[in-house]
Design a protein around this motif. Structure first.
Motif, PDB file in Angstrom:
ATOM      1  N   UNK A  58       0.876  -1.279   0.005  1.00  0.00           N
ATOM      2  CA  UNK A  58      -0.078  -0.041   0.014  1.00  0.00           C
ATOM      3  C   UNK A  58       0.788   1.172  -0.079  1.00  0.00           C
ATOM      4  N   UNK A  59       0.184   2.344   0.080  1.00  0.00           N
ATOM      5  CA  UNK A  59       0.738   3.720   0.086  1.00  0.00           C
ATOM      6  C   UNK A  59       1.353   4.039   1.347  1.00  0.00           C
ATOM      7  N   UNK A  60       2.720   4.385   1.133  1.00  0.00           N
ATOM      8  CA  UNK A  60       3.387   4.905   2.551  1.00  0.00           C
ATOM      9  C   UNK A  60       2.732   6.331   2.745  1.00  0.00           C
ATOM     10  N   UNK A  61       2.275   6.519   4.261  1.00  0.00           N
ATOM     11  CA  UNK A  61       1.960   7.886   4.430  1.00  0.00           C
ATOM     12  C   UNK A  61       3.125   8.766   4.815  1.00  0.00           C
ATOM     13  N   UNK A  62       3.173   9.999   4.354  1.00  0.00           N
ATOM     14  CA  UNK A  62       4.217  10.726   4.555  1.00  0.00           C
ATOM     15  C   UNK A  62       4.006  12.068   5.492  1.00  0.00           C
ATOM     16  N   UNK A  63       4.646  12.253   6.675  1.00  0.00           N
ATOM     17  CA  UNK A  63       3.691  13.505   7.433  1.00  0.00           C
ATOM     18  C   UNK A  63       4.440  15.025   7.097  1.00  0.00           C
ATOM     19  N   UNK A  64       3.542  15.738   6.789  1.00  0.00           N
ATOM     20  CA  UNK A  64       3.983  17.005   6.141  1.00  0.00           C
ATOM     21  C   UNK A  64       4.338  17.925   7.277  1.00  0.00           C
ATOM     22  N   UNK A  65       4.119  17.556   8.445  1.00  0.00           N
ATOM     23  CA  UNK A  65       4.228  18.861   9.762  1.00  0.00           C
ATOM     24  C   UNK A  65       5.507  18.430  10.433  1.00  0.00           C
ATOM     25  N   UNK A  66       5.762  19.398  11.185  1.00  0.00           N
ATOM     26  CA  UNK A  66       7.026  19.455  12.168  1.00  0.00           C
ATOM     27  C   UNK A  66       8.039  20.220  12.007  1.00  0.00           C
ATOM     28  N   UNK A  67       9.257  20.435  12.681  1.00  0.00           N
ATOM     29  CA  UNK A  67      10.413  21.242  12.672  1.00  0.00           C
ATOM     30  C   UNK A  67      11.342  20.554  13.335  1.00  0.00           C
ATOM     31  N   UNK A  68      12.785  21.056  12.725  1.00  0.00           N
ATOM     32  CA  UNK A  68      13.690  20.412  13.311  1.00  0.00           C
ATOM     33  C   UNK A  68      13.922  20.542  14.808  1.00  0.00           C
ATOM     34  N   UNK A  69      13.221  21.530  15.396  1.00  0.00           N
ATOM     35  CA  UNK A  69      13.475  21.586  17.028  1.00  0.00           C
ATOM     36  C   UNK A  69      12.629  20.497  17.740  1.00  0.00           C
ATOM     37  N   UNK A  70      11.975  19.641  16.814  1.00  0.00           N
ATOM     38  CA  UNK A  70      11.453  18.433  17.530  1.00  0.00           C
ATOM     39  C   UNK A  70      12.540  17.155  17.785  1.00  0.00           C
ATOM     40  N   UNK A  71      13.766  17.699  17.339  1.00  0.00           N
ATOM     41  CA  UNK A  71      14.731  16.628  17.574  1.00  0.00           C
ATOM     42  C   UNK A  71      15.489  16.952  19.017  1.00  0.00           C
ATOM     43  N   UNK A  72      14.607  16.451  19.962  1.00  0.00           N
ATOM     44  CA  UNK A  72      14.874  16.833  21.287  1.00  0.00           C
ATOM     45  C   UNK A  72      14.379  15.689  22.215  1.00  0.00           C
ATOM     46  N   UNK A  73      15.332  15.564  23.317  1.00  0.00           N
ATOM     47  CA  UNK A  73      15.138  14.308  24.247  1.00  0.00           C
ATOM     48  C   UNK A  73      13.655  14.237  24.720  1.00  0.00           C
ATOM     49  N   UNK A  74      13.154  13.094  24.723  1.00  0.00           N
ATOM     50  CA  UNK A  74      11.749  13.009  25.135  1.00  0.00           C
ATOM     51  C   UNK A  74      10.612  13.100  24.169  1.00  0.00           C
ATOM     52  N   UNK A  75      10.734  13.902  22.823  1.00  0.00           N
ATOM     53  CA  UNK A  75       9.925  14.213  22.203  1.00  0.00           C
ATOM     54  C   UNK A  75       9.150  13.018  21.673  1.00  0.00           C
ATOM     55  N   UNK A  76      10.038  11.948  21.453  1.00  0.00           N
ATOM     56  CA  UNK A  76       9.371  10.762  20.708  1.00  0.00           C
ATOM     57  C   UNK A  76       8.483  10.038  21.993  1.00  0.00           C
ATOM     58  N   UNK A  77       8.849  10.340  23.052  1.00  0.00           N
ATOM     59  CA  UNK A  77       7.943   9.574  24.479  1.00  0.00           C
ATOM     60  C   UNK A  77       6.419  10.348  24.208  1.00  0.00           C
ATOM     61  N   UNK A  78       6.620  11.685  23.952  1.00  0.00           N
ATOM     62  CA  UNK A  78       5.197  12.314  23.797  1.00  0.00           C
ATOM     63  C   UNK A  78       4.520  11.778  22.566  1.00  0.00           C
ATOM     64  N   UNK A  79       5.113  11.582  21.405  1.00  0.00           N
ATOM     65  CA  UNK A  79       4.516  10.956  20.234  1.00  0.00           C
ATOM     66  C   UNK A  79       4.093   9.536  20.561  1.00  0.00           C
TER      67      UNK A  79
END
Length: 486
Positions: A406-427
């Motif tokens: 199937x089609x792969x979904x690509x996320x169009x939102x975000x910012x390089x500032x999200x590359x920070x500790x704990x951001x993935x835990x929130x996600x």
């Protein structure tokens, strides 16, 4: 929904359309759209200096015909022919009739590119593979350091249209004017970074839409339709309960952040299981905390397991044994057995895995750079190997359904500032809550990434941001999406 199609699909749609049109009409449509976009970029066409980088394919013809249109409006247009004997004859003649000229001196061409107000990249089309050929590299480098705006025709030369890979030197465009359909490489890094601002020009490829896309990207309206909305008779249990098995004595903050994301994800309640119950309750007293382990914690509609879990393989195994959707993140990815995850998929119990590039590389047994340079291949391979939906985090977050088809979904939102500790835990908490609220694994991952990216933009506003700040802006992101629905 924004959809992107493979080169093969686009080529087939073009052939079908050209069979119904007068010869050359499709190229003229593309050239007209390209010329209009170039004029917009220039602002004042008359007196501007335009340099066309022209290859042997249709992209070179598009550039030449567009250059002819600009020349008729008073621009000084010079064409650099990288394969002089194979340039599009009709387009080259049109440029000369309009007052444009051809540059034959390679050294002089580099200087012209550096001094141009606009550089049009028509070197290689969407069928190109690998990086630029040697004779094109100095021109691409000159365009990058020059003063002018670089406009790519359909796709920056040197990037792979189907995969988004960049396997050598490539043109870095400020604007890419793409025709008829989006190509996957325009939406996925690293190629997306080379494309700049993408402008779409319709040329009548209606039949492309009846074929299956390779990539799709949700927009505000799509996300709004997927967001869970409580009904008049809803209570906290009907809205869904998400269990969070996360944190450890060493990483209690991971539990707090995952719970913070879960509380803002649409579920009616959050159950927490783990050693960080005190820290969780101090920050979020509404959490239902249990010390009895996942199997005896009470009813849940989905689990999140892994953030900050350390080496607690027993808890990961216990969660994977549950017959409810499970999101696996961080340490849980390392501790989850392939057979246990695949078994869930074969039984029809959804699993959503959320690795970053380093974790994905470890699971696949390859180098991190291979994952980062080939995100589509990596996410599909993981989804097939584990029979699970996979959300691959990164500069371009992509989501593949279980099995990798199937089609792969690509996320169009975000910012390089999200590359920070704990951001993935929130996600992970946010995604788990959406699973508990009833979304499919693909939709839960896609919507979570979309809201998380928006929340990151709102929290950062061009400055450093902490993971807790991102969690605190999820509700604002949610409102912005719902507001777009009206």
């Amino acid at each position: 929904m924004r959809t992107a199609y493979s080169v093969e699909t686009v080529r087939a749609a073009e052939r079908e359309l050209m069979a119904r049109l007068p010869e050359g009409a499709l190229m003229q449509r593309a050239a007209a759209g390209l010329a209009a976009a170039c004029a917009d970029v220039l602002g004042r066409v008359y007196g501007s200096r335009v340099v066309l980088l022209v290859g042997s394919g249709d992209n070179g013809g598009d550039a030449l015909y567009a250059g002819a249109r600009l020349a008729r409006r008073g621009a000084g247009v010079r064409a650099v022919l990288l394969t002089p004997g194979r340039a599009h004859a009709g387009a080259l003649a049109a440029l000369r009739r309009a007052g444009g000229s051809v540059v034959s001196d390679a050294g002089g061409a580099v200087e012209l590119v550096e001094q141009a107000d606009l550089v049009v990249d028509g070197i290689v089309g969407i069928g190109g593979k690998g990086g630029l050929r040697e004779n094109a590299v100095p021109l691409a480098e000159a365009a990058r350091r020059g003063r002018g705006v670089v406009v790519a025709v359909d796709l920056p030369s040197g990037v792979d249209a189907d995969t988004g890979e960049v396997r050598g030197a490539a043109v870095r465009a400020d604007v890419t004017v793409t025709f008829g359909a989006y190509k996957p490489g325009l939406l996925i890094d690293p190629a997306r970074e080379y494309a700049g601002v993408v402008r779409f020009v319709g040329i009548g490829l209606e039949t492309v839409g009846v074929r299956a896309p390779e990539v799709e990207a949700l927009q505000h309206a799509d996300v709004a339709r997927l967001l869970p909305v409580p009904g008049a008779e809803s209570d906290k249990y009907r809205r869904g309960v998400v269990g969070v098995a996360a944190g450890s004595a060493r990483y209690p903050g991971a539990a707090v952040l995952a719970v913070g994301g879960a509380l803002r994800g649409g579920a009616g309640a959050v159950r927490y299981v783990g050693p960080a119950g005190g820290a969780v309750l101090t920050r979020y007293p509404e959490t239902l905390v249990s010390e009895r382990g996942p199997a005896r914690a009470g009813r849940v509609q989905a689990w999140v397991v892994g953030p900050g879990a350390g080496d607690d393989a027993a808890t990961v195994g216990e969660v994977l044994a549950a017959d409810v959707p499970v999101l696996i993140d961080a340490d849980g990815l390392r501790l989850a057995e392939v057979g246990a995850v695949r078994g869930r998929g074969l039984r029809g119990v959804p699993t959503l895995m959320t690795p970053h590039a380093g974790e994905a590389a470890a699971l696949l047994g390859v180098e991190r750079e291979e994952v980062e340079s080939g995100r589509l291949a990596a996410v599909r391979e993981l989804a097939a190997r584990y029979e699970a939906t996979v959300l691959l985090k990164g500069s371009t977050t992509v989501v593949a359904e279980a099995g990798g088809g199937g089609a792969v979904r690509v996320n169009p939102t975000g910012t390089p500032w999200l590359a920070t500790a704990g951001s993935g835990d929130v996600l992970s908490g946010l995604g788990g809550s959406l699973l508990a609220a009833g979304l499919s694994a693909v939709d839960a991952g896609s919507v979570a990434a979309y809201l998380h990216g928006l929340a990151g933009r709102f929290a950062a506003e061009g400055a450093p941001v902490a993971a807790e700040d991102v969690a605190g802006r999820i509700v604002e992101a949610w409102r912005s999406v719902v507001g777009a629905r009206g």
